[in-house]
Design a protein around this motif. Structure first.
Motif, mmCIF file in Angstrom:
data_model
loop_
_atom_site.group_PDB
_atom_site.id
_atom_site.type_symbol
_atom_site.label_atom_id
_atom_site.label_comp_id
_atom_site.label_asym_id
_atom_site.label_seq_id
_atom_site.Cartn_x
_atom_site.Cartn_y
_atom_site.Cartn_z
ATOM 1 N N ALA A 1 -6.131 2.943 -1.221
ATOM 2 C CA ALA A 1 -7.526 2.489 -1.232
ATOM 3 C C ALA A 1 -8.442 3.694 -1.103
ATOM 4 O O ALA A 1 -8.115 4.669 -0.412
ATOM 5 N N ARG A 2 -9.598 3.614 -1.764
ATOM 6 C CA ARG A 2 -10.582 4.704 -1.706
ATOM 7 C C ARG A 2 -11.919 4.160 -1.244
ATOM 8 O O ARG A 2 -12.378 3.122 -1.736
ATOM 9 N N VAL A 3 -12.532 4.870 -0.300
ATOM 10 C CA VAL A 3 -13.833 4.478 0.240
ATOM 11 C C VAL A 3 -14.696 5.722 0.389
ATOM 12 O O VAL A 3 -14.276 6.671 1.067
ATOM 13 N N PRO A 4 -15.903 5.807 -0.172
ATOM 14 C CA PRO A 4 -16.409 4.918 -1.224
ATOM 15 C C PRO A 4 -16.032 5.485 -2.575
ATOM 16 O O PRO A 4 -15.472 6.580 -2.674
ATOM 17 N N LEU B 1 -11.050 0.561 -6.329
ATOM 18 C CA LEU B 1 -11.034 -0.038 -4.996
ATOM 19 C C LEU B 1 -9.661 0.106 -4.342
ATOM 20 O O LEU B 1 -9.526 0.625 -3.228
ATOM 21 N N VAL B 2 -8.628 -0.372 -5.040
ATOM 22 C CA VAL B 2 -7.245 -0.259 -4.571
ATOM 23 C C VAL B 2 -6.372 -0.002 -5.799
ATOM 24 O O VAL B 2 -6.542 -0.665 -6.828
ATOM 25 N N THR B 3 -5.452 0.944 -5.697
ATOM 26 C CA THR B 3 -4.540 1.223 -6.796
ATOM 27 C C THR B 3 -3.097 1.126 -6.332
ATOM 28 O O THR B 3 -2.799 1.204 -5.131
ATOM 29 N N VAL B 4 -2.187 0.937 -7.287
ATOM 30 C CA VAL B 4 -0.745 1.041 -7.073
ATOM 31 C C VAL B 4 -0.200 1.926 -8.187
ATOM 32 O O VAL B 4 -0.295 1.571 -9.370
ATOM 33 N N ILE B 5 0.339 3.084 -7.816
ATOM 34 C CA ILE B 5 0.867 4.058 -8.785
ATOM 35 C C ILE B 5 -0.159 4.293 -9.903
ATOM 36 O O ILE B 5 0.159 4.249 -11.091
ATOM 37 N N GLY B 6 -1.378 4.491 -9.499
ATOM 38 C CA GLY B 6 -2.436 4.813 -10.442
ATOM 39 C C GLY B 6 -3.076 3.634 -11.145
ATOM 40 O O GLY B 6 -4.063 3.800 -11.864
ATOM 41 N N GLN B 7 -2.527 2.423 -10.967
ATOM 42 C CA GLN B 7 -3.078 1.236 -11.627
ATOM 43 C C GLN B 7 -4.154 0.599 -10.740
ATOM 44 O O GLN B 7 -3.864 0.182 -9.617
ATOM 45 N N PRO B 8 -5.415 0.504 -11.208
ATOM 46 C CA PRO B 8 -6.454 -0.145 -10.404
ATOM 47 C C PRO B 8 -6.220 -1.661 -10.340
ATOM 48 O O PRO B 8 -6.179 -2.325 -11.372
ATOM 49 N N PRO C 1 4.614 -2.382 -6.897
ATOM 50 C CA PRO C 1 5.179 -2.296 -5.540
ATOM 51 C C PRO C 1 4.086 -2.312 -4.483
ATOM 52 O O PRO C 1 3.239 -1.422 -4.437
ATOM 53 N N ILE C 2 4.112 -3.325 -3.626
ATOM 54 C CA ILE C 2 3.049 -3.502 -2.653
ATOM 55 C C ILE C 2 3.077 -2.426 -1.573
ATOM 56 O O ILE C 2 2.086 -2.228 -0.857
#
Length: 292
Positions: A38-41, A45-52, A32-33
């Motif tokens: 997103a995590r910095v730093p 880099l970007v996850t969706v429901i825990g999936q990188p 699901p978009i």
């Protein structure tokens, strides 16, 4: 191969794409978009429901739903960051941006000499009314929009005044396009890679010809000129796959829309070609050709 399908919901298009990818031995996940993180730093880099998302070989963008300006910009920038990190995205973020904005699409088509209707895009009400007076019979469209929703044909000055005044209240951009006489149908070609893999004629009683608005799809084989325009528009906007809409006039064809996240349920009813499989096969061919 592990392929992620980004969409707002797990609907028909996601299901047929997942089946097509599975037939090719891939793992296909619906993501699901609207759940991007997103995590910095550091961290994924970007996850969706825990999936990188950078763990996927490719991401196939099925829908980018409506949202606030902040939501849309964040989603697009997250895709740009993933692409920069080496994730293959179909369609890539830049073509998505070129085609979601009707002004950007129209201006690029015109800059390459592809036939497209005369259009005036303005922020001000006075300039929009002047555009109506100049063009006479017009279609006012949302700058961002699909499926024929929100379009209004106007040929009366009083109606133009009321419609454009109403758009002032929503702080809309005025996209005013000349109406092109064209009979009771338009053409949609589905370009995948460097081929028009299928096409249809969409007939309706009114001037709008979207299948979602009740138009009837009919199978066709596009002639050489229509095929050329579809392929040129797709190459110009750098899409991996796209739906190209054409109108046939007494002066030839004109390109009215380029959709980089096209639906094809109506088109699928007109052909025995498995359109989801065509898209899946093209995506995998892109991955096979990329440098190690």
């Amino acid at each position: 191969m592990k392929i992620g399908i980004l969409a707002d919901r797990n609907g028909w298009h996601v299901e047929v794409l997942a089946k097509a990818l599975t037939r090719r031995g891939c793992r296909a996940d619906f993501l699901p978009i609207t759940r991007l993180v997103a995590r910095v730093p550091g961290g994924p880099l970007v996850t969706v429901i825990g999936q990188p998302l950078d763990s996927y070989d490719a991401l196939l963008i099925r829908t980018i739903p409506e949202g606030s300006l902040e939501q849309i910009i964040f989603r697009m920038n997250a895709l740009h960051r993933l692409e920069a990190a080496g994730v293959r995205i179909v369609n890539r973020p830049s073509p998505l941006e070129r085609t979601v904005d009707k002004y950007y699409t129209s201006s690029l088509l015109a800059s390459r000499g592809l036939p497209t209707p005369r259009t005036v895009v303005a922020e001000g009400f006075d300039e929009a009314m002047e555009a109506f007076r100049e063009l006479g019979d017009v279609v006012v469209k949302p700058l961002f929009g699909a499926g024929g929703r929100g379009m209004v044909r106007i040929s009366d000055a009083d109606v133009a005044y009321r419609v454009l005044r109403a758009l002032v209240l929503t702080r809309s951009i005025f996209y005013v396009q000349e109406f092109v006489p064209h009979g009771d149908y338009d053409l949609r070609g589905l370009v995948v890679g460097d081929r028009v893999v299928a096409a249809m004629r969409r007939r309706s009683d009114g001037w709008r010809h979207n299948v979602s608005q009740g138009a009837q799809p009919e199978p066709i084989v596009m002639d050489e000129e229509a095929t050329r325009l579809c392929l040129e528009a797709s190459r110009l906007l750098e899409t991996d796959y796209a739906g190209i809409d054409l109108l046939k006039t007494d002066k030839g064809y004109t390109v009215v829309e380029v959709n980089s996240i096209p639906g094809w349920s109506g088109l699928q009813r007109t052909t025995e070609i498995d359109l989801a499989q065509e898209i899946a096969d093209h995506l995998l061919s892109l991955l096979e050709r990329r440098p190690a």
